[in-house]
Scaffold this motif. Structure first.
Motif, mmCIF file in Angstrom:
data_model
loop_
_atom_site.group_PDB
_atom_site.id
_atom_site.type_symbol
_atom_site.label_atom_id
_atom_site.label_comp_id
_atom_site.label_asym_id
_atom_site.label_seq_id
_atom_site.Cartn_x
_atom_site.Cartn_y
_atom_site.Cartn_z
ATOM 1 N N LYS A 145 -14.556 70.860 12.311
ATOM 2 C CA LYS A 145 -13.404 70.096 12.791
ATOM 3 C C LYS A 145 -12.117 70.687 12.207
ATOM 4 C CE LYS A 145 -15.694 65.726 13.657
ATOM 5 N NZ LYS A 145 -15.932 65.843 15.045
ATOM 6 N N GLU A 146 -11.092 70.779 13.051
ATOM 7 C CA GLU A 146 -9.812 71.311 12.589
ATOM 8 C C GLU A 146 -9.095 70.318 11.684
ATOM 9 O OE1 GLU A 146 -7.286 72.971 15.582
ATOM 10 O OE2 GLU A 146 -8.975 73.928 16.591
ATOM 11 N N ASP A 147 -9.226 69.040 11.995
ATOM 12 C CA ASP A 147 -8.564 67.996 11.209
ATOM 13 C C ASP A 147 -9.599 67.361 10.280
ATOM 14 O OD1 ASP A 147 -6.718 66.220 10.229
ATOM 15 O OD2 ASP A 147 -6.904 64.825 11.905
ATOM 16 N N TYR A 148 -9.898 68.048 9.201
ATOM 17 C CA TYR A 148 -10.902 67.555 8.269
ATOM 18 C C TYR A 148 -10.242 66.870 7.072
ATOM 19 C CZ TYR A 148 -9.736 72.042 6.117
ATOM 20 O OH TYR A 148 -9.068 73.096 5.572
ATOM 21 N N CYS A 149 -11.025 66.098 6.372
ATOM 22 C CA CYS A 149 -10.525 65.364 5.201
ATOM 23 C C CYS A 149 -10.626 66.235 3.957
ATOM 24 C CB CYS A 149 -11.345 64.102 4.991
ATOM 25 S SG CYS A 149 -11.228 62.975 6.382
ATOM 26 N N GLN A 150 -9.861 65.880 2.948
ATOM 27 C CA GLN A 150 -9.916 66.602 1.693
ATOM 28 C C GLN A 150 -10.169 65.624 0.553
ATOM 29 O OE1 GLN A 150 -6.788 69.387 1.005
ATOM 30 N NE2 GLN A 150 -6.766 70.084 3.101
ATOM 31 N N VAL A 151 -10.994 66.053 -0.394
ATOM 32 C CA VAL A 151 -11.260 65.259 -1.589
ATOM 33 C C VAL A 151 -10.094 65.506 -2.545
ATOM 34 C CG1 VAL A 151 -12.828 64.933 -3.537
ATOM 35 C CG2 VAL A 151 -13.746 65.488 -1.282
ATOM 36 N N PHE A 152 -9.488 64.429 -3.059
ATOM 37 C CA PHE A 152 -8.324 64.621 -3.918
ATOM 38 C C PHE A 152 -8.404 63.894 -5.251
ATOM 39 C CE2 PHE A 152 -7.293 60.895 -1.427
ATOM 40 C CZ PHE A 152 -6.683 60.044 -2.335
ATOM 41 N N THR A 172 -19.776 55.295 7.187
ATOM 42 C CA THR A 172 -18.877 54.315 7.797
ATOM 43 C C THR A 172 -17.443 54.514 7.302
ATOM 44 O OG1 THR A 172 -20.729 52.784 7.814
ATOM 45 C CG2 THR A 172 -18.568 51.845 8.234
ATOM 46 N N VAL A 173 -17.309 54.809 6.008
ATOM 47 C CA VAL A 173 -15.983 55.070 5.435
ATOM 48 C C VAL A 173 -15.345 56.276 6.113
ATOM 49 C CG1 VAL A 173 -14.777 55.825 3.347
ATOM 50 C CG2 VAL A 173 -16.449 53.979 3.217
ATOM 51 N N MET A 174 -16.121 57.355 6.283
ATOM 52 C CA MET A 174 -15.579 58.566 6.897
ATOM 53 C C MET A 174 -15.198 58.320 8.356
ATOM 54 S SD MET A 174 -14.446 61.549 6.588
ATOM 55 C CE MET A 174 -14.947 61.934 4.934
ATOM 56 N N THR A 175 -15.978 57.519 9.058
ATOM 57 C CA THR A 175 -15.639 57.177 10.442
ATOM 58 C C THR A 175 -14.296 56.449 10.494
ATOM 59 O OG1 THR A 175 -17.967 57.044 11.078
ATOM 60 C CG2 THR A 175 -16.390 55.874 12.474
ATOM 61 N N ALA A 176 -14.069 55.537 9.547
ATOM 62 C CA ALA A 176 -12.797 54.808 9.495
ATOM 63 C C ALA A 176 -11.627 55.750 9.228
ATOM 64 C CB ALA A 176 -12.861 53.706 8.433
ATOM 65 N N VAL A 177 -11.835 56.748 8.364
ATOM 66 C CA VAL A 177 -10.774 57.722 8.067
ATOM 67 C C VAL A 177 -10.486 58.577 9.295
ATOM 68 C CG1 VAL A 177 -10.169 59.760 6.688
ATOM 69 C CG2 VAL A 177 -11.244 57.802 5.582
ATOM 70 N N LEU A 178 -11.527 59.110 9.914
ATOM 71 C CA LEU A 178 -11.350 60.020 11.050
ATOM 72 C C LEU A 178 -10.743 59.333 12.268
ATOM 73 C CD1 LEU A 178 -14.654 62.082 10.789
ATOM 74 C CD2 LEU A 178 -12.337 62.801 10.148
ATOM 75 N N SER A 179 -10.963 58.012 12.386
ATOM 76 C CA SER A 179 -10.396 57.275 13.519
ATOM 77 C C SER A 179 -9.045 56.657 13.178
ATOM 78 C CB SER A 179 -11.374 56.190 13.976
ATOM 79 O OG SER A 179 -11.546 55.233 12.945
ATOM 80 N N ASN A 180 -8.500 56.999 12.011
ATOM 81 C CA ASN A 180 -7.194 56.513 11.550
ATOM 82 C C ASN A 180 -7.131 55.001 11.368
ATOM 83 O OD1 ASN A 180 -5.880 59.060 11.330
ATOM 84 N ND2 ASN A 180 -5.719 59.107 13.553
ATOM 85 N N GLN A 181 -8.279 54.370 11.125
ATOM 86 C CA GLN A 181 -8.295 52.939 10.813
ATOM 87 C C GLN A 181 -7.866 52.699 9.371
ATOM 88 O OE1 GLN A 181 -12.210 51.507 11.706
ATOM 89 N NE2 GLN A 181 -12.057 52.000 13.872
ATOM 90 N N VAL A 182 -8.085 53.708 8.517
ATOM 91 C CA VAL A 182 -7.675 53.638 7.117
ATOM 92 C C VAL A 182 -7.010 54.948 6.727
ATOM 93 C CG1 VAL A 182 -9.509 51.999 6.471
ATOM 94 C CG2 VAL A 182 -9.892 54.448 6.172
ATOM 95 N N ASP A 183 -6.244 54.894 5.639
ATOM 96 C CA ASP A 183 -5.552 56.087 5.155
ATOM 97 C C ASP A 183 -6.418 56.889 4.179
ATOM 98 O OD1 ASP A 183 -3.030 55.350 6.443
ATOM 99 O OD2 ASP A 183 -2.978 53.739 4.951
ATOM 100 N N ILE A 184 -7.193 56.160 3.376
ATOM 101 C CA ILE A 184 -8.007 56.794 2.333
ATOM 102 C C ILE A 184 -9.422 56.243 2.393
ATOM 103 C CG2 ILE A 184 -8.340 57.059 -0.166
ATOM 104 C CD1 ILE A 184 -5.299 56.827 -0.464
ATOM 105 N N GLY A 191 -18.372 59.149 -1.764
ATOM 106 C CA GLY A 191 -18.808 60.415 -2.347
ATOM 107 C C GLY A 191 -18.229 61.599 -1.587
ATOM 108 N N PRO A 192 -18.120 62.750 -2.240
ATOM 109 C CA PRO A 192 -17.502 63.926 -1.622
ATOM 110 C C PRO A 192 -18.315 64.526 -0.478
ATOM 111 C CG PRO A 192 -18.485 64.523 -3.718
ATOM 112 C CD PRO A 192 -18.578 63.026 -3.604
ATOM 113 N N GLU A 193 -19.590 64.151 -0.364
ATOM 114 C CA GLU A 193 -20.438 64.760 0.658
ATOM 115 C C GLU A 193 -19.935 64.482 2.069
ATOM 116 O OE1 GLU A 193 -22.209 60.614 0.471
ATOM 117 O OE2 GLU A 193 -21.166 61.960 -0.882
ATOM 118 N N ALA A 194 -19.335 63.313 2.292
ATOM 119 C CA ALA A 194 -18.853 62.974 3.631
ATOM 120 C C ALA A 194 -17.792 63.973 4.096
ATOM 121 C CB ALA A 194 -18.300 61.548 3.641
ATOM 122 N N SER A 195 -16.906 64.369 3.206
ATOM 123 C CA SER A 195 -15.880 65.362 3.557
ATOM 124 C C SER A 195 -16.489 66.728 3.832
ATOM 125 C CB SER A 195 -14.856 65.491 2.426
ATOM 126 O OG SER A 195 -14.095 64.319 2.318
#
Length: 195
Positions: A78-85, A50-62, A66-70
């Motif tokens: 996906k070209e626009d993927y998230c990064q663990v920081f 659910t967290v990753m869905t919120a990030v990918l849909s630009n509902q949240v910034d961060i 866990g790192p597995e979602a990224s």
């Protein structure tokens, strides 16, 4: 400091509300982020998916999960993927809860039982599998890992269902015990070590 300037709002979705993430809550409530010009808008997603869905849909910034979602998003190509920081923890924060009080718990007690371990492919699930294998238990054959329960419904499914064990975060683990609906028998993180 940036106290006199307008604060930049950063929307963060955390995987769950837990004592395990106390440093984040202390930093927010003591104004440490605001000192640096950041206003944190914190919401709880109820699972890494659910967290990753919120990030990918630009509902949240961060997304705080866990790192597995990224990794899963990256592996989808996906070209626009998230990064663990950042890293908040070094150990799994889940506890194993039993329906029956157990004086001398052994991981062997799980053989032939049904356990609600969380979402297959999630860090808590994978960490539990590691612990089971470390203790000579085959996760596919020696017990039933019921991964059909959504993250935020696990405690309720455990207390009202037939599973003998569940893995839960704090404070849910302690609340389940206080309510007399289960007993904390082991720390998955302590058994697994640093991950």
């Amino acid at each position: 400091t940036k106290e006199n300037k307008e604060l930049e709002k950063v929307k963060v979705s955390e995987v769950t509300r837990s004592v395990f993430y106390a440093p984040q809550y202390v930093a927010i409530n003591n104004g440490y982020f605001k000192k640096y010009g950041i206003d944190i808008d914190l919401t709880t997603g109820g699972g890494a998916d659910t967290v990753m869905t919120a990030v990918l849909s630009n509902q949240v910034d961060i997304g705080f999960a866990g790192p597995e979602a990224s990794i899963y998003v990256y592996n989808e190509g996906k070209e626009d993927y998230c990064q663990v920081f950042a890293q908040m923890t070094k150990k799994d924060g889940w506890f194993l809860i039993s329906k029956t009080k157990t004086e001398n718990f052994s991981w062997q007690d799980l053989k032939g039982k049904t356990v609600i371990p969380g979402r297959k492919g999630g860090v808590p699930y994978m960490t539990l599998e590691y612990v089971l294998k470390k203790n000579g238990i085959n996760p596919q054959k020696d017990l039933n890992l019921d991964d059909s329960i959504k993250f935020d419904l696990m405690a309720g499914a455990f207390t009202s269902g037939d599973a003998e064990y569940v893995t839960l975060f704090e404070p849910t683990a302690s609340l389940t015990e206080i309510q007399g609906k289960g007993y904390i028998v082991a720390s998955v993180g302590k058994e697994a070590g640093e991950i």
